[in-house]
Scaffold this motif. Structure first.
Motif, PDB file in Angstrom:
ATOM      1  N   LYS A  62     -11.504  -3.861  -4.613  1.00 21.03           N
ATOM      2  CA  LYS A  62     -11.356  -2.926  -5.733  1.00 21.03           C
ATOM      3  C   LYS A  62     -11.131  -1.506  -5.222  1.00 21.03           C
ATOM      4  N   LEU A  63     -11.860  -1.135  -4.180  1.00 22.48           N
ATOM      5  CA  LEU A  63     -11.723   0.203  -3.615  1.00 22.48           C
ATOM      6  C   LEU A  63     -10.324   0.413  -3.036  1.00 22.48           C
ATOM      7  N   LEU A  64      -9.816  -0.595  -2.318  1.00 22.59           N
ATOM      8  CA  LEU A  64      -8.457  -0.494  -1.784  1.00 22.59           C
ATOM      9  C   LEU A  64      -7.428  -0.402  -2.907  1.00 22.59           C
ATOM     10  N   GLY A  65      -7.654  -1.157  -3.960  1.00 24.13           N
ATOM     11  CA  GLY A  65      -6.746  -1.090  -5.108  1.00 24.13           C
ATOM     12  C   GLY A  65      -6.726   0.299  -5.728  1.00 24.13           C
ATOM     13  N   LEU A  66      -7.906   0.904  -5.833  1.00 26.23           N
ATOM     14  CA  LEU A  66      -7.977   2.260  -6.383  1.00 26.23           C
ATOM     15  C   LEU A  66      -7.302   3.274  -5.475  1.00 26.23           C
ATOM     16  N   LEU A  67      -7.448   3.081  -4.161  1.00 34.02           N
ATOM     17  CA  LEU A  67      -6.822   4.003  -3.219  1.00 34.02           C
ATOM     18  C   LEU A  67      -5.304   3.839  -3.191  1.00 34.02           C
ATOM     19  N   ASN A  68      -4.827   2.613  -3.335  1.00 35.32           N
ATOM     20  CA  ASN A  68      -3.383   2.356  -3.298  1.00 35.32           C
ATOM     21  C   ASN A  68      -2.681   2.754  -4.593  1.00 35.32           C
ATOM     22  N   ALA A  69      -3.389   2.754  -5.699  1.00 39.55           N
ATOM     23  CA  ALA A  69      -2.772   3.060  -6.990  1.00 39.55           C
ATOM     24  C   ALA A  69      -2.122   4.446  -7.028  1.00 39.55           C
ATOM     25  N   PRO A  70      -2.794   5.508  -6.582  1.00 41.55           N
ATOM     26  CA  PRO A  70      -2.128   6.818  -6.610  1.00 41.55           C
ATOM     27  C   PRO A  70      -0.870   6.866  -5.736  1.00 41.55           C
ATOM     28  N   ALA A  71      -0.895   6.211  -4.592  1.00 40.75           N
ATOM     29  CA  ALA A  71       0.274   6.217  -3.713  1.00 40.75           C
ATOM     30  C   ALA A  71       1.468   5.538  -4.386  1.00 40.75           C
ATOM     31  N   SER A  72       1.232   4.430  -5.062  1.00 38.27           N
ATOM     32  CA  SER A  72       2.340   3.736  -5.721  1.00 38.27           C
ATOM     33  C   SER A  72       2.848   4.542  -6.919  1.00 38.27           C
ATOM     34  N   ARG A  73       1.934   5.236  -7.602  1.00 38.79           N
ATOM     35  CA  ARG A  73       2.366   6.085  -8.724  1.00 38.79           C
ATOM     36  C   ARG A  73       3.212   7.251  -8.224  1.00 38.79           C
ATOM     37  N   ILE A  74       2.824   7.846  -7.103  1.00 41.01           N
ATOM     38  CA  ILE A  74       3.595   8.952  -6.528  1.00 41.01           C
ATOM     39  C   ILE A  74       4.988   8.473  -6.148  1.00 41.01           C
ATOM     40  N   ALA A  75       5.069   7.304  -5.545  1.00 38.71           N
ATOM     41  CA  ALA A  75       6.375   6.762  -5.157  1.00 38.71           C
ATOM     42  C   ALA A  75       7.247   6.537  -6.386  1.00 38.71           C
ATOM     43  N   THR A  76       6.660   6.069  -7.476  1.00 39.59           N
ATOM     44  CA  THR A  76       7.412   5.846  -8.714  1.00 39.59           C
ATOM     45  C   THR A  76       7.917   7.164  -9.289  1.00 39.59           C
ATOM     46  N   VAL A  77       7.056   8.173  -9.298  1.00 38.36           N
ATOM     47  CA  VAL A  77       7.442   9.480  -9.848  1.00 38.36           C
ATOM     48  C   VAL A  77       8.531  10.125  -9.006  1.00 38.36           C
TER      49      VAL A  77
END
Length: 173
Positions: free
Chosen positions: A135-150
């Motif tokens: 869960k912690l890794l998922g939370l950490l990876n979520a902002p990175a994937s959102r930044i890449a999308t933006v």
């Protein structure tokens, strides 16, 4: 058991009480050998261990450990389930107790904290260490994937605009 075997068992059990993340004590009167083997294999698969110990030897092994407060739980036919992960042993014991009413959780310990039966049940509902890490890794990876999308969004929008103009020019020609 001979005296030397008893001494060795007490020493081994003492190390278990010192090193384990959690220890669960339960009654097992009426459990068949096949059910006990099934229980042990489930616990082993999860990374824990189940031992049946004489109460007198378990109380001796508890002396000098942080878990000494649970020595009053050792009455009747008791088994000890333990694991390094504080959630594994309670979770497997409670899952097995759901299907087998002969397993009655008495309590346990987690470090210096003595647990009641209700506390063991509460501990069993918590996610394991591996689940928490995921869960912690998922939370950490979520902002990175959102930044890449933006960051990629303006480029894809430009591509769509150019494609629309190209299509419009083709239709006009």
């Amino acid at each position: 058991m001979e005296r030397a075997e008893k001494r060795e068992f007490v020493t081994e059990l003492n190390e278990v009480f010192k090193a384990s993340g959690s220890v669960v004590v339960a009654h097992y009167a009426g459990v068949t050998v096949a059910q006990m083997n099934d229980f042990r294999s489930k616990m082993r698969a999860a990374g824990g261990t189940v031992k049946v110990a004489k109460n007198r030897l378990a109380k001796i092994a508890l002396q000098g450990t942080e878990s000494e407060g649970m020595s009053n739980l050792f009455k009747g036919q008791t088994l000890i389930a333990f694991s390094e992960d504080p959630v594994t042993a309670p979770k497997v014991v409670m899952d097995f107790a759901k299907t087998n009413d002969k397993i009655i959780v008495l309590g346990g310990s987690m470090g210096a904290t003595t647990l009641t039966a209700d506390a063991v049940k509460s501990l069993a509902t918590l996610p394991s260490l591996d689940e928490l890490r995921g869960k912690l890794l998922g939370l950490l990876n979520a902002p990175a994937s959102r930044i890449a999308t933006v960051v990629a969004a303006p480029a894809s929008q430009l591509a769509r605009v150019f494609a629309a103009y190209a299509k419009k020019d083709e239709e006009a020609a």
